[in-house]
Design a protein around this motif. Structure first.
Motif, PDB file in Angstrom:
ATOM      1  N   CYS A   1      63.285  60.679 -16.988  1.00 36.83           N
ATOM      2  CA  CYS A   1      63.257  59.223 -17.035  1.00 36.83           C
ATOM      3  C   CYS A   1      64.390  58.640 -17.862  1.00 36.83           C
ATOM      4  CB  CYS A   1      61.904  58.747 -17.547  1.00 36.83           C
ATOM      5  SG  CYS A   1      60.557  59.131 -16.412  1.00 36.83           S
ATOM      6  N   GLU A   2      65.079  59.469 -18.621  1.00 34.95           N
ATOM      7  CA  GLU A   2      66.269  58.990 -19.316  1.00 34.95           C
ATOM      8  C   GLU A   2      67.423  58.808 -18.337  1.00 34.95           C
ATOM      9  OE1 GLU A   2      67.186  61.636 -22.476  1.00 34.95           O
ATOM     10  OE2 GLU A   2      65.497  61.020 -23.714  1.00 34.95           O
ATOM     11  N   ASP A   3      67.428  59.609 -17.277  1.00 34.40           N
ATOM     12  CA  ASP A   3      68.531  59.580 -16.317  1.00 34.40           C
ATOM     13  C   ASP A   3      68.209  58.786 -15.060  1.00 34.40           C
ATOM     14  OD1 ASP A   3      69.929  61.240 -18.026  1.00 34.40           O
ATOM     15  OD2 ASP A   3      69.117  63.050 -17.108  1.00 34.40           O
ATOM     16  N   ARG A   4      66.945  58.551 -14.796  1.00 34.20           N
ATOM     17  CA  ARG A   4      66.550  57.916 -13.544  1.00 34.20           C
ATOM     18  C   ARG A   4      65.620  56.737 -13.791  1.00 34.20           C
ATOM     19  NH1 ARG A   4      66.860  61.464  -8.845  1.00 34.20           N
ATOM     20  NH2 ARG A   4      68.102  63.282  -9.400  1.00 34.20           N
ATOM     21  N   ALA A   5      65.563  55.835 -12.834  1.00 29.42           N
ATOM     22  CA  ALA A   5      64.658  54.689 -12.907  1.00 29.42           C
ATOM     23  C   ALA A   5      64.236  54.342 -11.480  1.00 29.42           C
ATOM     24  CB  ALA A   5      65.339  53.506 -13.570  1.00 29.42           C
ATOM     25  N   PRO A   6      63.083  53.715 -11.313  1.00 33.18           N
ATOM     26  CA  PRO A   6      62.629  53.394  -9.956  1.00 33.18           C
ATOM     27  C   PRO A   6      63.448  52.278  -9.322  1.00 33.18           C
ATOM     28  CG  PRO A   6      61.130  52.489 -11.596  1.00 33.18           C
ATOM     29  CD  PRO A   6      62.117  53.324 -12.347  1.00 33.18           C
ATOM     30  N   SER A   7      63.364  52.211  -8.015  1.00 36.54           N
ATOM     31  CA  SER A   7      64.040  51.161  -7.239  1.00 36.54           C
ATOM     32  C   SER A   7      63.009  50.475  -6.348  1.00 36.54           C
ATOM     33  CB  SER A   7      65.153  51.761  -6.374  1.00 36.54           C
ATOM     34  OG  SER A   7      66.077  52.470  -7.161  1.00 36.54           O
ATOM     35  N   ILE A   8      63.392  49.328  -5.816  1.00 37.85           N
ATOM     36  CA  ILE A   8      62.533  48.636  -4.853  1.00 37.85           C
ATOM     37  C   ILE A   8      63.213  48.706  -3.488  1.00 37.85           C
ATOM     38  CG2 ILE A   8      61.492  46.443  -4.183  1.00 37.85           C
ATOM     39  CD1 ILE A   8      61.307  45.706  -7.112  1.00 37.85           C
ATOM     40  N   VAL A   9      62.540  49.345  -2.556  1.00 39.90           N
ATOM     41  CA  VAL A   9      63.074  49.512  -1.205  1.00 39.90           C
ATOM     42  C   VAL A   9      62.061  48.943  -0.220  1.00 39.90           C
ATOM     43  CG1 VAL A   9      63.898  51.143   0.529  1.00 39.90           C
ATOM     44  CG2 VAL A   9      64.278  51.618  -1.913  1.00 39.90           C
ATOM     45  N   ASP A  10      62.461  47.867   0.475  1.00 38.58           N
ATOM     46  CA  ASP A  10      61.554  47.211   1.434  1.00 38.58           C
ATOM     47  C   ASP A  10      60.219  46.863   0.777  1.00 38.58           C
ATOM     48  OD1 ASP A  10      63.468  47.439   3.438  1.00 38.58           O
ATOM     49  OD2 ASP A  10      62.744  49.419   4.045  1.00 38.58           O
ATOM     50  N   SER A  11      60.300  46.232  -0.391  1.00 34.11           N
ATOM     51  CA  SER A  11      59.127  45.777  -1.148  1.00 34.11           C
ATOM     52  C   SER A  11      58.265  46.930  -1.669  1.00 34.11           C
ATOM     53  CB  SER A  11      58.245  44.843  -0.286  1.00 34.11           C
ATOM     54  OG  SER A  11      58.992  43.719   0.127  1.00 34.11           O
ATOM     55  N   ARG A  12      58.802  48.129  -1.640  1.00 30.43           N
ATOM     56  CA  ARG A  12      58.063  49.303  -2.120  1.00 30.43           C
ATOM     57  C   ARG A  12      58.793  49.905  -3.313  1.00 30.43           C
ATOM     58  NH1 ARG A  12      56.190  54.720   1.181  1.00 30.43           N
ATOM     59  NH2 ARG A  12      58.232  55.502   0.630  1.00 30.43           N
ATOM     60  N   VAL A  13      58.035  50.248  -4.370  1.00 33.03           N
ATOM     61  CA  VAL A  13      58.629  50.853  -5.559  1.00 33.03           C
ATOM     62  C   VAL A  13      58.780  52.350  -5.317  1.00 33.03           C
ATOM     63  CG1 VAL A  13      58.398  51.253  -8.036  1.00 33.03           C
ATOM     64  CG2 VAL A  13      57.607  49.098  -7.048  1.00 33.03           C
ATOM     65  N   GLU A  14      60.005  52.844  -5.459  1.00 30.74           N
ATOM     66  CA  GLU A  14      60.271  54.255  -5.187  1.00 30.74           C
ATOM     67  C   GLU A  14      60.970  54.911  -6.370  1.00 30.74           C
ATOM     68  OE1 GLU A  14      62.486  54.616  -1.579  1.00 30.74           O
ATOM     69  OE2 GLU A  14      60.810  54.008  -0.304  1.00 30.74           O
ATOM     70  N   PHE A  15      60.619  56.168  -6.609  1.00 31.96           N
ATOM     71  CA  PHE A  15      61.276  56.973  -7.635  1.00 31.96           C
ATOM     72  C   PHE A  15      61.846  58.218  -6.967  1.00 31.96           C
ATOM     73  CE2 PHE A  15      61.469  60.310 -10.823  1.00 31.96           C
ATOM     74  CZ  PHE A  15      62.096  59.666 -11.881  1.00 31.96           C
ATOM     75  N   MET A  16      63.140  58.464  -7.159  1.00 33.93           N
ATOM     76  CA  MET A  16      63.801  59.599  -6.533  1.00 33.93           C
ATOM     77  C   MET A  16      63.725  60.821  -7.434  1.00 33.93           C
ATOM     78  SD  MET A  16      64.871  58.371  -3.648  1.00 33.93           S
ATOM     79  CE  MET A  16      66.193  59.392  -3.019  1.00 33.93           C
ATOM     80  N   ALA A  17      63.064  61.869  -6.949  1.00 32.92           N
ATOM     81  CA  ALA A  17      62.946  63.120  -7.700  1.00 32.92           C
ATOM     82  C   ALA A  17      63.979  64.123  -7.199  1.00 32.92           C
ATOM     83  CB  ALA A  17      61.543  63.698  -7.539  1.00 32.92           C
ATOM     84  N   GLU A  18      64.392  65.022  -8.087  1.00 33.27           N
ATOM     85  CA  GLU A  18      65.422  65.997  -7.730  1.00 33.27           C
ATOM     86  C   GLU A  18      64.949  67.011  -6.704  1.00 33.27           C
ATOM     87  OE1 GLU A  18      68.714  67.077 -10.845  1.00 33.27           O
ATOM     88  OE2 GLU A  18      66.749  67.261 -11.776  1.00 33.27           O
ATOM     89  N   ASN A  19      63.660  67.394  -6.775  1.00 36.92           N
ATOM     90  CA  ASN A  19      63.140  68.425  -5.877  1.00 36.92           C
ATOM     91  C   ASN A  19      61.626  68.289  -5.769  1.00 36.92           C
ATOM     92  OD1 ASN A  19      62.055  69.759  -8.263  1.00 36.92           O
ATOM     93  ND2 ASN A  19      64.161  70.424  -8.648  1.00 36.92           N
ATOM     94  N   GLU A  20      61.021  69.171  -4.967  1.00 33.94           N
ATOM     95  CA  GLU A  20      59.581  69.093  -4.722  1.00 33.94           C
ATOM     96  C   GLU A  20      58.771  69.363  -5.995  1.00 33.94           C
ATOM     97  OE1 GLU A  20      57.704  68.241  -2.221  1.00 33.94           O
ATOM     98  OE2 GLU A  20      59.306  67.843  -0.772  1.00 33.94           O
ATOM     99  N   ILE A  21      59.277  70.239  -6.860  1.00 26.14           N
ATOM    100  CA  ILE A  21      58.566  70.559  -8.102  1.00 26.14           C
ATOM    101  C   ILE A  21      58.448  69.316  -8.965  1.00 26.14           C
ATOM    102  CG2 ILE A  21      58.675  71.887 -10.250  1.00 26.14           C
ATOM    103  CD1 ILE A  21      60.048  74.114  -8.677  1.00 26.14           C
ATOM    104  N   VAL A  22      59.565  68.603  -9.100  1.00 26.55           N
ATOM    105  CA  VAL A  22      59.565  67.368  -9.893  1.00 26.55           C
ATOM    106  C   VAL A  22      58.675  66.321  -9.227  1.00 26.55           C
ATOM    107  CG1 VAL A  22      60.990  65.482 -10.760  1.00 26.55           C
ATOM    108  CG2 VAL A  22      61.844  67.823 -10.836  1.00 26.55           C
ATOM    109  N   LYS A  23      58.764  66.225  -7.904  1.00 26.91           N
ATOM    110  CA  LYS A  23      57.934  65.254  -7.173  1.00 26.91           C
ATOM    111  C   LYS A  23      56.452  65.509  -7.424  1.00 26.91           C
ATOM    112  CE  LYS A  23      56.609  63.790  -2.530  1.00 26.91           C
ATOM    113  NZ  LYS A  23      56.796  63.985  -1.066  1.00 26.91           N
TER     114      LYS A  23
END
Length: 216
Positions: free
Chosen positions: A114-136
């Protein structure tokens, strides 16, 4: 005669030594809806109504003043209810670091992410991009619930953060791992060839020597 909820809020601002906040549009008609006191745990919860979600700097100042003012008598928590809970991506991101730190999630992994990443809003949906499935999976199963709850306490509406694997980042990691393996394999081949040459050299210098005894 007891004070009404708006007057109680103004009284609180005086106690916080924050007189200028009385004339701030962010606190226009603000009020204390409830003060919940837990005597045994020495915990006070302030439920406050404001016109809209506070800018992060204002929220952070308000919360810090509350903590400082009551630190000798109780641990304070703050729940904010805005009349208008609309927010944009910029506001969402401004709160992100504070939300994560105060969400109760203590894993070093989530703090680092969370120091390197932050959520975004895409088509009115809040999304968080994870590096891989483990992080997800970690985010989905462990971190996002407390983070979403902390956003609500800060005045945001009830929303879900959707975690998506960053395919670009994942592919870069795969390619980097491939290159690393290729380098390691090349080093192993190089060492093996050197060992073969060394053994051949020794046999040439000592024709009668053997490396071991055959068992029949």
């Amino acid at each position: 005669m007891s004070l009404d909820q708006n007057a109680l809020f103004e009284k609180l601002l005086e106690q916080l030594q924050w007189e200028e906040a009385k004339s701030s549009p962010f606190f226009q008609d603000a009020k204390i809806d409830r003060l919940e006191v837990h005597e045994q745990s020495l915990r006070w919860q302030f439920d406050v109504s404001v016109p809209r979600i506070l800018p992060f700097e204002v929220f952070n100042d308000f919360n810090a003043r509350l903590q400082s003012s009551f630190q000798e008598i109780a641990k304070v928590s703050l729940n904010i209810t805005p009349a208008n809970d609309h927010f944009n991506e910029q506001l969402l991101r401004q709160y992100w670091q504070w939300i994560v730190v105060n969400s109760g999630v203590t894993s070093p992994l989530i703090q680092e992410l969370c120091e390197d990443r932050a959520p975004s809003i895409v088509d009115s949906r809040v999304e968080f991009m994870a590096e891989n499935e483990i992080v997800k999976n970690f985010m989905t199963n462990t971190a996002l619930g407390p983070i979403e709850e902390m956003y609500q306490k800060a005045g945001f509406p009830n929303f879900t953060i959707h975690t998506i694997v960053d395919e670009t980042s994942s592919q870069k990691n795969i390619e980097a791992l491939k290159k690393k393996n290729e380098v390691q394999n090349a080093e192993l081949v190089k060492k093996a060839n050197a060992a073969i040459k060394e053994n051949a050299k020794k046999r040439a210098n000592h024709p009668g020597a053997t490396s071991g005894s055959a068992i029949i």
